[in-house]
Design a protein around this motif. Structure first.
Motif, PDB file in Angstrom:
ATOM      1  N   CYS A  77       4.902  -1.613  -5.785  1.00  0.00           N
ATOM      2  CA  CYS A  77       3.558  -2.116  -5.459  1.00  0.00           C
ATOM      3  C   CYS A  77       2.479  -1.136  -5.899  1.00  0.00           C
ATOM      4  N   LEU A  78       2.858   0.099  -6.244  1.00  0.00           N
ATOM      5  CA  LEU A  78       1.882   1.100  -6.687  1.00  0.00           C
ATOM      6  C   LEU A  78       2.056   1.427  -8.168  1.00  0.00           C
ATOM      7  N   GLY A  98      10.029   7.133   3.751  1.00  0.00           N
ATOM      8  CA  GLY A  98       9.073   6.177   3.192  1.00  0.00           C
ATOM      9  C   GLY A  98       9.575   4.744   3.220  1.00  0.00           C
ATOM     10  N   CYS A 135       7.441   3.156  -5.518  1.00  0.00           N
ATOM     11  CA  CYS A 135       7.047   1.879  -4.911  1.00  0.00           C
ATOM     12  C   CYS A 135       6.516   0.988  -6.025  1.00  0.00           C
ATOM     13  N   GLY A 186       7.999   0.928   1.631  1.00  0.00           N
ATOM     14  CA  GLY A 186       9.171   1.130   0.782  1.00  0.00           C
ATOM     15  C   GLY A 186       9.994  -0.115   0.493  1.00  0.00           C
ATOM     16  N   SER A 234       0.807  -1.220   0.000  1.00  0.00           N
ATOM     17  CA  SER A 234       0.000   0.000   0.000  1.00  0.00           C
ATOM     18  C   SER A 234       0.842   1.272   0.000  1.00  0.00           C
ATOM     19  N   GLY A 235       2.101   1.174  -0.352  1.00  0.00           N
ATOM     20  CA  GLY A 235       2.916   2.379  -0.487  1.00  0.00           C
ATOM     21  C   GLY A 235       3.503   2.905   0.801  1.00  0.00           C
ATOM     22  N   ASP A 236       3.308   2.199   1.895  1.00  0.00           N
ATOM     23  CA  ASP A 236       3.727   2.725   3.191  1.00  0.00           C
ATOM     24  C   ASP A 236       5.133   2.325   3.625  1.00  0.00           C
TER      25      ASP A 236
END
Ligand SMILES: Cc1cc2nc3c(=O)[nH]c(=O)nc-3n(C[C@H](O)[C@H](O)[C@H](O)COP(=O)(O)OP(=O)(O)OC[C@H]3O[C@@H](n4cnc5c(N)ncnc54)[C@H](O)[C@@H]3O)c2cc1C
Ligand code: FES
Ligand code: FES
Lengths: 160, 290
Positions: A62-63, A133, A60, A48, A44-46
């Motif tokens: 994942c994003l 991050g 990221c 890193g 979820s971008g949190d």
């Protein structure tokens, strides 16, 4: 629904893969291309842990959708060492014990490399903000920050 | 969970045709820092995702001959930061954009995404509204330009019609004697959602009197607010204590916040007044320093 045929460059090598729209670049790297150095900590971008360079920008993975990699250049942790020779950041992370479980380490290394390439002489505050991050639940960050600062000094040719 | 069609058109017209022609939910993809999280957590289940980043107009930030800016809706914060004059001329807009997430998020996060995600706590939106920015929208009926404050209508909802998307934003030339600022309160210094955000843009004359102002508040109502009473409280003044008190009161009066773990209603309301005072002072310092 048909899969997307994506042609991209990863760590300087041309790569082709198939993916569905829902697959992120991180899913593709890990599940399709066996590049498991990038980690999934949160999706979820949190955290890193999945950090990669996409056309020269730290993101990221994942994003990012796998399909977005079409025609782009991706750099991952797997491209950081040159053969058996570790990148100075990798070497100093080892020497300074800047990792424990190691899940966060690839992300920190990719992010720290991106920082030093644009700012060879960062202050500690700049390093801490740049890496805000990237989360680490083991080290308490201090050793990571010190390893980055020491690498920066070494690369600048200053004794540490 | 259905399979999702993905398209990356190269022109505005193609993007509009795809969005307007979709049979189910169609979503624009800019930086994906909201959309991908929502996809993963099944908050959205689109039939079509349209990546707008191959459209030149969404990807360029230019300073026009008259000093105004045209900012592509999908330009990332890290890219804006590298522009040679933007951050110096509109520091408030740039600092609000900078506050969005980490370095990694900055590599992707756009103003279009921040606005169209329609979070009441979106950081760049109060600064955009204070700066008087407008959005250039394309849709099946052609193009239209609307003030930024007209786009969010409720948490997660915009006034964009089916098939429409934001192509770019217009930012006026910085006026002589103009300055802007954005402040947000979060419980830590990085990586959190605003408890309150406040954007102020104002113009001072040679004598230090405020000749015009725009004040906007985030995270204190279902949408980001343009607070006209707050602007009226400081226009014609030198931002003396009475004017700042009136600004504070007008901002507090405009608040209708939620109670949550980040802040109670009373706390958010008071903080809105305090941030407005501070942002107005910073904007005035910046106005005076040029
Ligand atoms: C770790 C993390 C930290 C964050 N921190 C912050 C923060 O501090 N402050 C903050 O405000 N936000 C924060 N965010 C949220 C997010 O990064 C921002 O809202 C960002 O600006 C979204 O931009 P994007 O380009 O990534 O949008 P996307 O995810 O691509 O799009 C967001 C939404 O807007 C729609 N959309 C996008 N572009 C357009 C367009 N041009 N026209 C019409 N619709 C469009 C999309 O369909 C989607 O519904 C954070 C997110 C993460 C993951
Ligand atoms: S896995 Fe991508 S940020 Fe955590
Ligand atoms: S070393 Fe374990 S999370 Fe960082």
């Amino acid at each position: 629904m048909a899969k997307h045929h994506v042609t991209t460059t990863i760590n300087g090598e041309p790569v082709e893969f198939l993916c569905s729209t829902r697959q992120t670049l991180l899913d593709v790297l890990r599940d399709e291309l066996n590049l498991t150095g990038s980690k999934e900590g949160c999706a979820s971008g949190d955290c890193g842990a999945c950090s990669v360079m996409l056309d020269g920008r730290l993101v990221c993975s994942c994003l990012v959708l796998g399909a977005e990699a079409e025609g782009k250049s991706v750099e991952t942790i797997e491209g950081m060492a040159e053969g058996d020779r570790l990148h100075p950041l990798q070497q100093n992370f080892l020497e300074d014990a800047a990792l424990q479980c190691g899940i966060c380490t690839p992300g920190f290394l990719v992010a720290a490399k991106a920082l030093l390439e644009r700012n060879p002489d960062p202050t500690e505050t700049e390093v801490r903000y740049w890496l805000a991050g990237n989360l680490c639940r083991c080290t308490g960050y201090d050793k990571i920050i010190r390893a980055v600062m020491r690498t920066a000094a070494e690369v600048r040719g200053e004794a540490s | 969970m259905q399979s999702v069609q993905f398209e990356a058109p190269g022109t505005v017209e193609q993007a509009v045709a795809l969005l307007a022609g979709a049979t189910g939910d169609a979503r624009v993809l800019a930086g994906g820092t909201d959309l991908l999280v929502q996809l993963r957590s099944h908050m959205v289940d689109p039939a079509l995702v349209v990546d707008i980043k191959h459209i030149e107009e969404t990807r360029t930030l230019v300073r026009n001959a008259d000093g105004s800016y045209t900012i592509g809706s999908a330009v990332a914060g890290a890219e804006a930061h590298e522009h040679d004059r933007f951050a110096a001329e509109w520091p408030g807009v740039m600092e609000s954009w900078d506050l969005i997430g980490s370095t990694q998020i900055q590599g992707r996060a756009s103003l279009g995404g921040n606005l169209c995600n329609a979070s009441p706590a979106a950081d760049s939106v109060p600064a955009m509204i204070a700066a008087g920015m407008t959005a250039n929208i394309a849709g099946p009926g052609g193009r239209r330009t609307v003030p930024v404050e007209d786009i969010p209508v409720a948490p997660g909802r915009t006034s964009l019609a089916n098939g429409e998307f934001v192509v770019s934003f217009n930012l006026p030339a910085r006026p002589a004697g103009g300055g802007d600022a954005y402040l947000r309160l979060i419980p830590r210094t990085e990586m959190d959602i605003a408890v309150v955000g406040c954007g102020v843009a104002l113009v001072l004359d040679a004598g230090g009197i405020v000749t015009s102002a725009r004040v906007s508040l985030g995270a204190v109502a279902p949408t980001v607010l343009l607070v006209e009473d707050a602007a009226r409280a400081i226009v014609g003044t030198r931002l003396d204590d009475d004017a700042l008190a009136a600004l504070d009161a007008a901002c507090q009066a405009a608040c209708s916040p939620i109670n949550d773990k980040r802040g109670t209603i009373v706390y958010r309301t008071q903080v809105a007044g305090v941030l407005a005072r501070r942002a107005a002072r910073i904007a005035a310092e910046r106005a005076g320093s040029r």
